[in-house]
Enzyme design. Structure first.
Site, PDB file in Angstrom:
ATOM      1  CE  LYS A  39      -0.339  -0.174   4.960  1.00  0.00           C
ATOM      2  NZ  LYS A  39      -1.030  -0.585   6.275  1.00  0.00           N
ATOM      3  NE  ARG A 137      -6.730   0.497  10.714  1.00  0.00           N
ATOM      4  CZ  ARG A 137      -5.706   0.230  10.341  1.00  0.00           C
ATOM      5  NH1 ARG A 137      -4.779   1.112  10.312  1.00  0.00           N
ATOM      6  NH2 ARG A 137      -5.027  -1.106   9.700  1.00  0.00           N
ATOM      7  CG  HIS A 171      -3.749  -4.253  11.725  1.00  0.00           C
ATOM      8  ND1 HIS A 171      -2.324  -4.957  11.093  1.00  0.00           N
ATOM      9  CD2 HIS A 171      -3.679  -3.052  11.745  1.00  0.00           C
ATOM     10  CE1 HIS A 171      -1.915  -3.935  10.967  1.00  0.00           C
ATOM     11  NE2 HIS A 171      -2.459  -2.895  11.301  1.00  0.00           N
ATOM     12  NE  ARG A 231      -2.491  -8.032   7.399  1.00  0.00           N
ATOM     13  CZ  ARG A 231      -3.071  -8.377   8.512  1.00  0.00           C
ATOM     14  NH1 ARG A 231      -3.665  -9.419   8.552  1.00  0.00           N
ATOM     15  NH2 ARG A 231      -3.409  -7.719   9.463  1.00  0.00           N
ATOM     16  CE1 TYR A 272      11.338  31.874   3.150  1.00  0.00           C
ATOM     17  CE2 TYR A 272      11.519  29.656   2.932  1.00  0.00           C
ATOM     18  CZ  TYR A 272      11.325  30.814   2.355  1.00  0.00           C
ATOM     19  OH  TYR A 272      11.017  30.826   1.423  1.00  0.00           O
ATOM     20  CB  CYS A 319      13.401  26.105   2.024  1.00  0.00           C
ATOM     21  SG  CYS A 319      14.504  27.263   2.802  1.00  0.00           S
ATOM     22  CG  MET A 320       8.280  23.767  -1.132  1.00  0.00           C
ATOM     23  SD  MET A 320       7.195  24.719  -2.129  1.00  0.00           S
ATOM     24  CE  MET A 320       6.064  25.520  -0.657  1.00  0.00           C
ATOM     25  CG  ASP A 321      11.374  24.113  -3.860  1.00  0.00           C
ATOM     26  OD1 ASP A 321      10.343  22.984  -3.585  1.00  0.00           O
ATOM     27  OD2 ASP A 321      10.911  25.120  -3.978  1.00  0.00           O
TER      28      ASP A 321
END
Ligand SMILES: *Cc1c(COP(=O)(O)O)cnc(C)c1O
Length: 389
Positions: A39, A137, A171, A231, A272, A319-321
Site C-alpha cells: 500500500k 479501526r 490487525h 502480512r 527563513y 525550506c520547501m525545495d
C-alpha cells in the site's frame, strides 16, 4: 551513477528487497504463506517495481489500501492475488470481480453491499473477513458481549450469495511495542481472533483457506501468530528494530548533491526566520532537498546528512525545495558532491527518532518529484519520476 543528472533521488535496492524477502521466508518456515504489503506506493518505494519483484520471487499475496492502488498493479502486469485492506465503493464491485481482486469485508453493511453488487453483476467476489480484536479501526467487533453477534455476522457474510470468503484476518495494535502490557494486549487480540475463527468455522462447517494477522512486529517476534500467512510491510523494506534484529537491509537510500557553497562571516542568519546564526566564519552548502521532497520540517537545525567526509548539520529552517548544511570543517566536500540524506550510512531510524516519528512516515513522505532509481546487484536497471511529462 551519474549523480549530476538528477536533482534528488531515492535509490531502491531490489537486491536488498530480494534478500529481505528470502530472509523473512527462511524465518517463517515453508508452511506459512507470505503476503507483502505494498500500500501507499509500496511505502514510497514504487508499488509496481516492488510488486513485480515480489511476484517473481514467488510471494503468495499482495495487499493495498484501495482499488486505485490495486488497479495500478493489474494495469502493470501484476497477476498474483491482491487484497484491498480498505473499503471499496459498491459501484466498483464489478471491477473487483473482473480484475480478480480480493476485498476485505469489514462489517455487515459492507457485506450486504458487496453481495448485492456481485449478484447483480453475475459473478463471485473473493473476500477476506476483517475482525476487530482491539485495533478499533475496521472489522467486526467481537470483544466481550459482542462475541456472539460478531460471529453470527461473519457467518452470515460467509453465506451471502456472490461472496467467496477465502480468508479471515485481524490487525495487531501494539505488536511492534516493547513491554509486558503490549505483549499481553497482542496475546489477547490473538486469542480472541482464534476464538472467533473457530466459532465461525464450527458454524459454517468449513475452514478458511487463509487466516492471517502477523504484521511486522509479529512476523519478526511472534511465530505462534503466523497461522496460514504473514502480512509484513515495513519489515520487508528493511527498517526498524525488527529488521535490524533479523539482519535485513534497508531498501531505500535518499541521495542528493550539493548545488552551491558559500562562506559567511560570523553572525549571519541562515534561512527563513533566522533560526540559526553562524558562530564563526561558516561554509554553508545548499542541497535541493526540502519539505516538498519529504524532508520533515521539524528536522530543521536538528538533523545531519552524510557527506563523503562525515556528518554535516542542517542549519536553519528546512525550506520547501532546499536546505542548508554546514560544511565548515569539510573543505574536501565541494559543489556537485553526493550527500546521503538517509540510508546505510545515515540510518532512517535515527532520522525518525529525531523527528519524533516512525520510519513509515518518512518513506511515505518521499514525494513524486523525487526520482526513484532501481538497482540490482549495484547496477541501475530502471529509473522513473512520477511527474506528467
Ligand atoms: C499496513 C498494514 C500492515 C503492515 O504493517 P507493518 O507494520 O508495515 O508490517 C498489515 N496489515 C494491515 C491491515 C495494514 O493496514
Amino acid at each position: 551513477m551519474k549523480s549530476t543528472l538528477k536533482r534528488t533521488w531515492a535509490e531502491i535496492d531490489l537486491s536488498a528487497l530480494s534478500y529481505n524477502y528470502k530472509r523473512i521466508r527462511e524465518h517463517i518456515g515453508d508452511k506459512v504463506k507470505f503476503l507483502g504489503v505494498v500500500k501507499a506506493d509500496a511505502y514510497g518505494h514504487g508499488a509496481v517495481m516492488i510488486s513485480e519483484k515480489l511476484q517473481s520471487l514467488g510471494a503468495d499475496y499482495l495487499a493495498v489500501s484501495s482499488i486505485d492502488e490495486a488497479m495500478e498493479l493489474r494495469y502493470n502486469g501484476i497477476t498474483m492475488p491482491i487484497l484491498i485492506l480498505g473499503h471499496t465503493p459498491r459501484e466498483q464491485v464489478d471491477r473487483l470481480i473482473c480484475f480478480n481482486i480480493t476485498q476485505a469485508v469489514t462489517c455487515e453493511a459492507k457485506a450486504i453491499e458487496y453481495s448485492e453488487e456481485a449478484v447483480k453483476y453475475g459473478g463471485t467476489l473473493k473476500v477476506h473477513i476483517k475482525v476487530d480484536t482491539g485495533m478499533s479501526r475496521l472489522g467486526y467487533i467481537c470483544e466481550g458481549d459482542y462475541f456472539e453477534h460478531g460471529v453470527d455476522g461473519i457467518v452470515d457474510a460467509c453465506n451471502m450469495p456472490g461472496l467467496d470468503a477465502e480468508g479471515i484476518f485481524t490487525h495487531f495494535a501494539v505488536a511492534d511495542e516493547d513491554g509486558e502490557e503490549a505483549e499481553e494486549y497482542t496475546q489477547h487480540q490473538f486469542k480472541l481472533f482464534c476464538d472467533v475463527v473457530n466459532a465461525v468455522e464450527d458454524k459454517l462447517g468449513r475452514k478458511f483457506t487463509l487466516r492471517h494477522c502477523a504484521n511486522t512486529g509479529a512476523t519478526a517476534d511472534l511465530p505462534d501468530t503466523y497461522l496460514d500467512m504473514v502480512r509484513p510491510g515495513l519489515l520487508l523494506y528493511g527498517y526498524g528494530e525488527f529488521a535490524q534484529k533479523l539482519g535485513l537491509k534497508p531498501v531505500m537510500t535518499m541521495k542528493t548533491t550539493i548545488s552551491t557553497i558559500k562562506i559567511y562571516p560570523e553572525g549571519t542568519k541562515i534561512s527563513y526566520g533566522g533560526l540559526y546564526t553562524t558562530d564563526k566564519k561558516t561554509r554553508i552548502g545548499v542541497i535541493p532537498y526540502g519539505y516538498a521532497d519529504g524532508f520533515l520540517r521539524c528536522l530543521s537545525n536538528r538533523y545531519s546528512v552524510m557527506t563523503s567526509d562525515g556528518a554535516a548539520m542542517v542549519r536553519g529552517r528546512i525550506c520547501m525545495d532546499m536546505c542548508m548544511i554546514d560544511l565548515t570543517d569539510k573543505p574536501g566536500v565541494g559543489v556537485g558532491d553526493e550527500v546521503e540524506i538517509f540510508g546505510p550510512s545515515n540510518p532512517i531510524e535515527k532520522m525518525a527518532e529525531i523527528a519524533d516519528t516512525i520510519p513509515y512516515e518518512i518513506v511515505c513522505a518521499v514525494s513524486k518529484r523525487v526520482h526513484r532509481v532501481y538497482l540490482w546487484d549495484g547496477k541501475v536497471i530502471h529509473s522513473e519520476v512520477m511527474l506528467r511529462m
